[in-house]
Scaffold this motif. Structure first.
Motif, mmCIF file in Angstrom:
data_model
loop_
_atom_site.group_PDB
_atom_site.id
_atom_site.type_symbol
_atom_site.label_atom_id
_atom_site.label_comp_id
_atom_site.label_asym_id
_atom_site.label_seq_id
_atom_site.Cartn_x
_atom_site.Cartn_y
_atom_site.Cartn_z
ATOM 1 N N THR C 125 0.831 -1.207 0.000
ATOM 2 C CA THR C 125 0.000 0.000 0.000
ATOM 3 C C THR C 125 0.868 1.261 0.000
ATOM 4 O O THR C 125 0.655 2.183 -0.787
ATOM 5 C CB THR C 125 -0.918 0.001 1.234
ATOM 6 N N LEU C 126 1.860 1.281 0.894
ATOM 7 C CA LEU C 126 2.714 2.470 0.990
ATOM 8 C C LEU C 126 3.561 2.642 -0.276
ATOM 9 O O LEU C 126 3.805 3.775 -0.717
ATOM 10 C CB LEU C 126 3.616 2.373 2.219
ATOM 11 N N ALA C 127 3.970 1.513 -0.868
ATOM 12 C CA ALA C 127 4.718 1.619 -2.125
ATOM 13 C C ALA C 127 3.805 2.190 -3.206
ATOM 14 O O ALA C 127 4.220 3.040 -4.015
ATOM 15 C CB ALA C 127 5.242 0.251 -2.540
ATOM 16 N N GLY C 128 2.532 1.744 -3.210
ATOM 17 C CA GLY C 128 1.561 2.283 -4.168
ATOM 18 C C GLY C 128 1.380 3.773 -3.971
ATOM 19 O O GLY C 128 1.387 4.559 -4.932
ATOM 20 N N GLN C 129 1.238 4.184 -2.715
ATOM 21 C CA GLN C 129 1.064 5.607 -2.397
ATOM 22 C C GLN C 129 2.274 6.403 -2.901
ATOM 23 O O GLN C 129 2.138 7.478 -3.477
ATOM 24 C CB GLN C 129 0.882 5.769 -0.884
ATOM 25 N N ALA C 130 3.473 5.846 -2.700
ATOM 26 C CA ALA C 130 4.687 6.532 -3.164
ATOM 27 C C ALA C 130 4.695 6.618 -4.687
ATOM 28 O O ALA C 130 5.021 7.656 -5.269
ATOM 29 C CB ALA C 130 5.936 5.778 -2.678
ATOM 30 N N PHE C 131 4.278 5.527 -5.325
ATOM 31 C CA PHE C 131 4.257 5.494 -6.793
ATOM 32 C C PHE C 131 3.337 6.591 -7.335
ATOM 33 O O PHE C 131 3.705 7.327 -8.258
ATOM 34 C CB PHE C 131 3.770 4.109 -7.235
ATOM 35 N N VAL C 132 2.162 6.729 -6.726
ATOM 36 C CA VAL C 132 1.243 7.768 -7.181
ATOM 37 C C VAL C 132 1.812 9.150 -6.904
ATOM 38 O O VAL C 132 1.765 10.039 -7.759
ATOM 39 C CB VAL C 132 -0.151 7.609 -6.511
ATOM 40 N N SER C 133 2.393 9.343 -5.705
ATOM 41 C CA SER C 133 2.882 10.700 -5.418
ATOM 42 C C SER C 133 4.066 11.086 -6.295
ATOM 43 O O SER C 133 4.221 12.262 -6.601
ATOM 44 C CB SER C 133 3.213 10.923 -3.945
ATOM 45 N N ILE C 134 4.869 10.116 -6.730
ATOM 46 C CA ILE C 134 6.023 10.462 -7.585
ATOM 47 C C ILE C 134 5.539 11.222 -8.825
ATOM 48 O O ILE C 134 6.138 12.226 -9.233
ATOM 49 C CB ILE C 134 6.803 9.193 -7.984
ATOM 50 N N GLY C 135 4.436 10.775 -9.410
ATOM 51 C CA GLY C 135 3.899 11.458 -10.585
ATOM 52 C C GLY C 135 3.558 12.903 -10.290
ATOM 53 O O GLY C 135 3.848 13.807 -11.085
ATOM 54 N N PHE C 136 2.968 13.127 -9.113
ATOM 55 C CA PHE C 136 2.582 14.496 -8.785
ATOM 56 C C PHE C 136 3.785 15.349 -8.403
ATOM 57 O O PHE C 136 3.823 16.547 -8.686
ATOM 58 C CB PHE C 136 1.504 14.492 -7.695
ATOM 59 N N TYR C 137 4.801 14.730 -7.757
ATOM 60 C CA TYR C 137 6.051 15.468 -7.513
ATOM 61 C C TYR C 137 6.659 15.896 -8.845
ATOM 62 O O TYR C 137 7.124 17.029 -8.999
ATOM 63 C CB TYR C 137 7.065 14.593 -6.772
ATOM 64 N N ALA C 138 6.660 14.959 -9.808
ATOM 65 C CA ALA C 138 7.259 15.288 -11.112
ATOM 66 C C ALA C 138 6.507 16.450 -11.743
ATOM 67 O O ALA C 138 7.107 17.393 -12.269
ATOM 68 C CB ALA C 138 7.200 14.057 -12.022
ATOM 69 N N PHE C 139 5.182 16.387 -11.661
ATOM 70 C CA PHE C 139 4.348 17.441 -12.216
ATOM 71 C C PHE C 139 4.723 18.789 -11.596
ATOM 72 O O PHE C 139 4.953 19.790 -12.287
ATOM 73 C CB PHE C 139 2.885 17.091 -11.926
ATOM 74 N N LEU C 140 4.835 18.797 -10.252
ATOM 75 C CA LEU C 140 5.145 20.030 -9.537
ATOM 76 C C LEU C 140 6.535 20.544 -9.889
ATOM 77 O O LEU C 140 6.710 21.702 -10.272
ATOM 78 C CB LEU C 140 5.132 19.751 -8.046
ATOM 79 N N LEU C 141 7.536 19.656 -9.752
ATOM 80 C CA LEU C 141 8.911 20.118 -9.848
ATOM 81 C C LEU C 141 9.313 20.405 -11.291
ATOM 82 O O LEU C 141 10.114 21.297 -11.551
ATOM 83 C CB LEU C 141 9.850 19.070 -9.240
ATOM 84 N N LEU C 142 8.755 19.672 -12.230
ATOM 85 C CA LEU C 142 9.186 19.849 -13.620
ATOM 86 C C LEU C 142 8.385 20.919 -14.346
ATOM 87 O O LEU C 142 8.906 21.613 -15.202
ATOM 88 C CB LEU C 142 9.102 18.518 -14.377
ATOM 89 N N SER C 143 7.082 21.032 -14.035
ATOM 90 C CA SER C 143 6.332 21.999 -14.840
ATOM 91 C C SER C 143 5.533 23.005 -14.037
ATOM 92 O O SER C 143 4.951 23.911 -14.603
ATOM 93 C CB SER C 143 5.414 21.254 -15.819
ATOM 94 N N SER C 144 5.430 22.868 -12.731
ATOM 95 C CA SER C 144 4.637 23.846 -11.980
ATOM 96 C C SER C 144 5.312 24.237 -10.675
ATOM 97 O O SER C 144 4.705 24.214 -9.623
ATOM 98 C CB SER C 144 3.253 23.287 -11.659
ATOM 99 N N ASN C 145 6.584 24.599 -10.734
ATOM 100 C CA ASN C 145 7.316 24.932 -9.516
ATOM 101 C C ASN C 145 6.703 26.144 -8.814
ATOM 102 O O ASN C 145 6.742 27.251 -9.330
ATOM 103 C CB ASN C 145 8.779 25.215 -9.873
ATOM 104 N N PRO C 146 6.156 25.938 -7.623
ATOM 105 C CA PRO C 146 5.522 27.065 -6.942
ATOM 106 C C PRO C 146 6.529 28.055 -6.361
ATOM 107 O O PRO C 146 6.156 29.181 -6.031
ATOM 108 C CB PRO C 146 4.710 26.396 -5.825
ATOM 109 N N PHE C 147 7.797 27.638 -6.224
ATOM 110 C CA PHE C 147 8.771 28.501 -5.550
ATOM 111 C C PHE C 147 9.639 29.296 -6.516
ATOM 112 O O PHE C 147 10.620 29.900 -6.107
ATOM 113 C CB PHE C 147 9.668 27.652 -4.638
ATOM 114 N N GLU C 148 9.292 29.287 -7.798
ATOM 115 C CA GLU C 148 10.130 29.977 -8.781
ATOM 116 C C GLU C 148 10.252 31.469 -8.445
ATOM 117 O O GLU C 148 9.278 32.141 -8.140
ATOM 118 C CB GLU C 148 9.495 29.809 -10.174
ATOM 119 N N ARG C 149 11.516 31.974 -8.537
ATOM 120 C CA ARG C 149 11.766 33.389 -8.266
ATOM 121 C C ARG C 149 11.668 34.206 -9.543
ATOM 122 O O ARG C 149 11.935 33.705 -10.632
ATOM 123 C CB ARG C 149 13.177 33.571 -7.712
ATOM 124 N N LEU C 150 11.328 35.471 -9.391
ATOM 125 C CA LEU C 150 11.410 36.383 -10.528
ATOM 126 C C LEU C 150 12.817 36.946 -10.571
ATOM 127 O O LEU C 150 13.459 37.080 -9.529
ATOM 128 C CB LEU C 150 10.427 37.534 -10.336
#
Lengths: 183, 146, 651
Positions: C125-150
């Motif tokens: 179960t926890l491995a499954g949870q990690a597998f799903v979150s990896i996709g969302f981490y990738a989404f955040l870090l690769l294309s929607s970085n909330p911490f980007e500076r101007l």
């Protein structure tokens, strides 16, 4: 569990994946298809409805259905002084008028003084301009925004609809559609 | 920096779209007489209201003409009310609009082949459920099934 | 500094998720026992790190750090505190960070507290949870970085969409989000159980509180969203069958079905494969909903954060996780043995009926929402709206609501109709009387509201029957939860039907001093004056309303104009009485100096949202009951273990 039941359920097990596949194909198609948010008129090929609009500008007469039944194809341009793309298409309208195209205007939800100012600024390619204060003609011909341009043949039948402003590259197309309507 | 400006402009556009007001197009004319006025006869008004709730505003994102402040929705309400007042039947008005804008203008699905699967769906779902469940229940209540 | 810290911590959390997946997969293989002890701590640490990252973003918004791109685009230094806070998640990047935060924290909590499940299933179960979150981490870090500076700080932020500057809407999306993401835990449990072929009561018991929790948030989110649409859009409508609304309804329907089938699995060890399937479907609906909202593939009146590119990313995640899970289901489900059998006339039978009806409704909503897209493939533009959704969903919903008075009275496994006839006669009689009363006294209303009133009244009474013959002090909290939730459904149905049957509308052009009648209420326009708020100005109407002969109350409908960013919004004014609500809107000024005013009198409409809150309250009671029960059991088990240990010491 009988054998038939087992077979049935083994097929049913794959049903969700099949449905998901169908969903996936549908939305992929939905994402790549050209975005089409315009509502085209379904009234192409049908005669103009009966209307008689008052004049929207002092130096041009009003507009009625009879004005289109003269045997010669014309343009019906749905426009408004408050619409920015209408000003953008003005040079093209002038070019069309200079090439002998007769253009009738329908001013949507507009005040006479504003129409006058708009025509003074952007030129006046129109032969007649009707004042459509409650979008009566607009709804009557299935137009859903401004500007839209309709090609009307000599019998008063709608032949073609152009949604949005006429850009320089669209002028030839409009002329061609007018020629087709004249045949 | 230009990307920021572009995205900001995009965001602004979205806001304006969300408000269903054309960005630059704001006419100054008062609304059509029956855009914001009910018919005197409550029975006719009820008829008009029921129809307007099922007609789609063409200028808005996804709203019925009865729920929209867009000027064109007001003009369409005026059309519907004056036609109802003149004695037209609601379905005749719907047909009149569908003739001009296609099926898109009606939230009520039209009786056309392309809509048949939509109407067949509930029946299909019930039949599928019955087929899947057939034979799954214990027939003989005395048999404990162990 | 804070932004860099947030980003660094987020990267670390993503790395931990990868490690968690890896450790989990190795641990499940033969000879991987060394890794078993690693998975739980990794999940907990991941949850803590993401929480820190999210707090960093909140801090940036509260400080209005204009060197951060996201803050500059979505906030404004003059904004009230509450909207600065809400600005954190009122945008795409922030809401995705909220998504992974909830996901990772839930994973952490599962790792911390779950003790009933077999250890290998939990690791899967926890491995499954990690597998799903990896996709969302990738989404955040690769294309929607909330911490980007101007590159350079901007002098002032762009502000927040005026429609979103509303307390209701500030908390509506995150509430729905918690529900959406909570279902990811159910999804992971389903995956875990499939992987280890451990689909049984323990799995259902472990999953149930998460489904219940997610379902409570979804219920509150939908209720609040409906109320928000009701008072903001300015025309008195509360549900439009808009794609975005349907997107929030679909996970709720699936979660409701899952809740009921999980309770069959937990108590009777039946409906095994079906429950696993629903666990996958419920989270699929969350992701499908998110996709439909974000991609802008369907036109909606509530479209805010539309971006086709992000839509594609979510679609890719959808394909990987949902497609993968459904394929896994296909391969494994045939090995999941059928559970205990039961007869048609039993508690299980009624719950199967409920599941079929809920899934039927779900299918209709999904089909109706996607249908315009399907017909476009055949070059036909169509609209599907309330005239389709209302009657067709009623085909499923009305029988289900009738069954809701019967099902909870039935015994597990098998029952005799004769045992409950006398009890069921009560709601049946009320429904019949209600039908008769409406047909006689209000013959002009439409068929659906008539049915709604009759069935709603029957259910509002019938829902209490399970308490009959019970010792009320010994009745488990979860039974009260069910009763209250079912009662809430009946109440909501009554409110909806009454609104649709008995509302009166009054549109009027009013000069100051004019009076108008709307239903039983007399309204008078006293004054119209400009007023100023913190970041808006408005025209404010002073209207008095008196119900029949009672003393007048004052209302202030407004037309607000926002400056940063520019926008307009009508602010309707509501006056709530026990028997209905007055809804007042200020429109434009006419040529003759009169104002377009709109009024509605909506009898009993508040029952609609009250019902929604009761449903949520029922869920909360049930959750408390279950958790308390689990805690008691764990303590008892500890005691037994302690005594055993003592005993052995003595020996």
């Amino acid at each position: 569990m009988s054998e038939a039941t087992a077979k049935r359920s083994s097929l049913a097990i794959w049903l969700p994946l099949a449905l998901f596949g169908a969903f996936f194909v549908l939305v992929i198609w939905g994402l790549v298809r050209p975005a089409d948010r315009e509502v085209a008129s379904a009234f192409i090929g049908k005669p103009l409805p009966q209307f008689a609009l008052e004049a929207a500008a002092q130096d041009r007469p009003g507009l009625s259905t009879a004005d289109f039944k003269t045997g010669k194809p014309k343009l019906l341009n749905v426009f408004a002084s408050w619409c920015v793309p209408c000003a953008i298409e003005a040079p093209q309208m002038d070019a069309l008028a200079k090439r002998g195209v007769e253009i009738h205007g329908v001013a949507i939800r507009d005040r006479s003084e504003d129409v006058a100012r708009f025509l003074a600024t952007n030129g006046n390619p129109f032969t007649r301009i009707g004042k459509d204060d409650v979008s009566e003609v607009q709804v009557g011909i299935g137009s859903s925004g401004v500007p839209e341009t309709f090609v009307i043949d000599g019998k008063g039948v709608i032949r073609y609809q152009h949604i949005g402003e006429i850009r320089p590259e669209d002028v030839d197309l409009i002329l061609r559609k007018l020629a087709e309507a004249g045949q | 920096m230009t990307r920021f400006v572009k995205q900001f402009a995009g965001a602004l556009l979205l806001v304006l779209l969300a408000l269903a007001h054309p960005a630059t197009a704001q006419d100054l004319l008062p609304p059509a007489p029956y855009a914001y006025k009910q018919l005197e006869d409550p029975a006719l008004e009820a008829k008009a209201q029921a129809l307007m709730e099922t007609l789609r505003c063409l200028k808005c994102q996804s709203q019925a003409i009865s729920d929209s402040d867009a000027p064109m929705a007001g003009d369409m309400r005026h059309q519907v009310r004056t036609r109802i007042a003149a004695g037209e039947e609601p379905e005749a008005i719907r047909t009149w609009l569908v003739e001009r804008y296609g099926d898109y203008v009606s939230y009520a699905p039209q009786n056309k082949p392309i809509m048949w699967p939509l109407f067949a769906a509930p029946l299909f779902i019930l039949v599928m459920a019955a087929l899947l469940l057939r034979g799954r229940f214990r027939r003989d209540p005395k048999d404990t099934g162990k | 500094m804070i932004a860099e810290l947030g980003l660094a911590v987020l990267w670390m959390a993503a790395a931990l998720a990868v490690l968690q997946l890896f450790a989990g997969v190795v641990a499940l293989r033969p000879g991987g026992a060394a890794m078993i002890g690693l998975v739980r701590p990794l999940a907990i640490m991941q949850g803590v790190l993401v929480a820190i990252s999210f707090m960093a973003l909140i801090d940036l918004f509260l400080e209005t750090d204009l060197t951060v791109k996201l803050v500059a685009e979505n906030s404004h230094s003059m904004k009230p505190f509450i909207f600065k806070l809400a600005g954190t998640w009122g945008n795409h990047e922030g809401s995705m960070l909220l998504w992974v935060t909830i996901m990772a924290m839930s994973g952490g909590i599962v790792a911390l507290v779950e003790k009933r499940l077999r250890e290998d299933t939990l690791i899967a179960t926890l491995a499954g949870q990690a597998f799903v979150s990896i996709g969302f981490y990738a989404f955040l870090l690769l294309s929607s970085n909330p911490f980007e500076r101007l590159p350079k700080a901007v002098p002032e932020g762009a502000g927040l969409n005026p429609l979103l500057q509303d307390v209701g809407l500030a908390f509506h999306p995150p509430t729905l989000y918690v529900g959406y993401v909570g279902l990811s835990v159910a999804f992971s449990f389903a995956i875990g159980a499939l992987v280890t072929r451990d689909v049984g009561p323990a799995f259902a018991r472990a999953m149930r509180p998460w489904v219940l929790g997610a379902w409570i948030f979804l219920t509150i989110g939908i209720t609040a969203g409906s109320y928000w649409a009701y008072y903001t859009l300015g025309w008195g409508g509360w549900w439009f069958w808009d794609p975005v609304e349907n997107a929030s309804l679909m996970p709720w329907l699936a979660a409701t079905a899952l809740l009921h089938s999980a309770s069959v699995l937990a108590s009777r060890n039946a409906l095994r494969a079906w429950t696993v399937m629903l666990g996958v479907i419920a989270f699929s609906m969350s992701m499908v909903g998110t996709f439909l909202v974000r991609s802008g593939i369907l036109t909606s009146v509530h479209a805010f954060a539309v971006d086709p590119e992000r839509g594609s990313f979510i679609l890719a995640l959808l394909a990987i996780y949902i497609g993968g899970a459904l394929a896994l289901f296909g391969f494994r489900a045939s090995t999941v043995t059928e559970g205990e059998r039961f007869s048609l006339f039993s508690r299980e039978g009624s719950l199967v009926f409920n599941n079929v009806m809920l899934c039927g409704t779900l299918a209709i909503v999904l089909l109706g929402t996607l249908y315009p897209l399907m017909t476009e493939a055949f070059d036909a533009k169509v609209s599907v709206g309330p005239p389709y959704f209302n009657p067709v969903s009623a085909i499923f919903v009305i029988p289900m609501m009738l069954m809701m008075s019967v099902g909870p009275l039935l015994r597990w496994r098998r029952d005799k109709p004769g045992r409950i006839t006398a009890l069921v006669a009560i709601p049946a009689l009320i429904t019949a009387l209600g039908l008769l009363a409406v047909v006689v006294f209000a013959p002009s209303i439409r068929i659906l509201p008539i049915l709604g009133i009759a069935v709603g009244a029957g259910l509002a009474v019938g829902s209490w029957l399970p308490l009959k013959g019970r010792n009320l002090r010994r009745t488990p909290l979860s039974v009260y939860g069910m009763v209250v939730a079912h009662f809430g459904i009946g109440v909501a149905l009554l409110g909806a039907a009454s609104e649709s049957a008995f509302s009166t509308e009054r549109l009027a052009a009013m000069a100051v001093g004019d009076t108008q009648q709307v239903g039983p209420i007399t309204v008078k326009l006293l004054a119209i004056a400009p007023v100023a708020g913190p970041n808006w100005t408005a025209l404010d109407a002073t209207v008095t309303a008196s119900y029949k002969d009672s003393a007048p109350v004052t209302l202030h409908p407004q037309a607000r104009t926002f400056s940063s960013p520019p926008g307009e919004r009508t602010e309707s004014a509501l006056h709530t009485r026990w028997n209905g609500q007055l809804y007042a809107v200020l429109g434009n000024e006419g040529d003759d100096g009169r104002w377009q005013m709109r009024f509605w009198w909506k009898p009993f409409v508040p029952l609609l949202w009250l019902g929604g809150l009761l449903v949520a309250l029922g869920g909360i009671l049930s959750l408390l009951g279950r958790v308390a029960h689990d805690v008691r059991r764990l303590r008892a088990e500890d005691k037994i273990a302690y005594r055993k240990a003592r005993l052995e010491q003595v020996k």
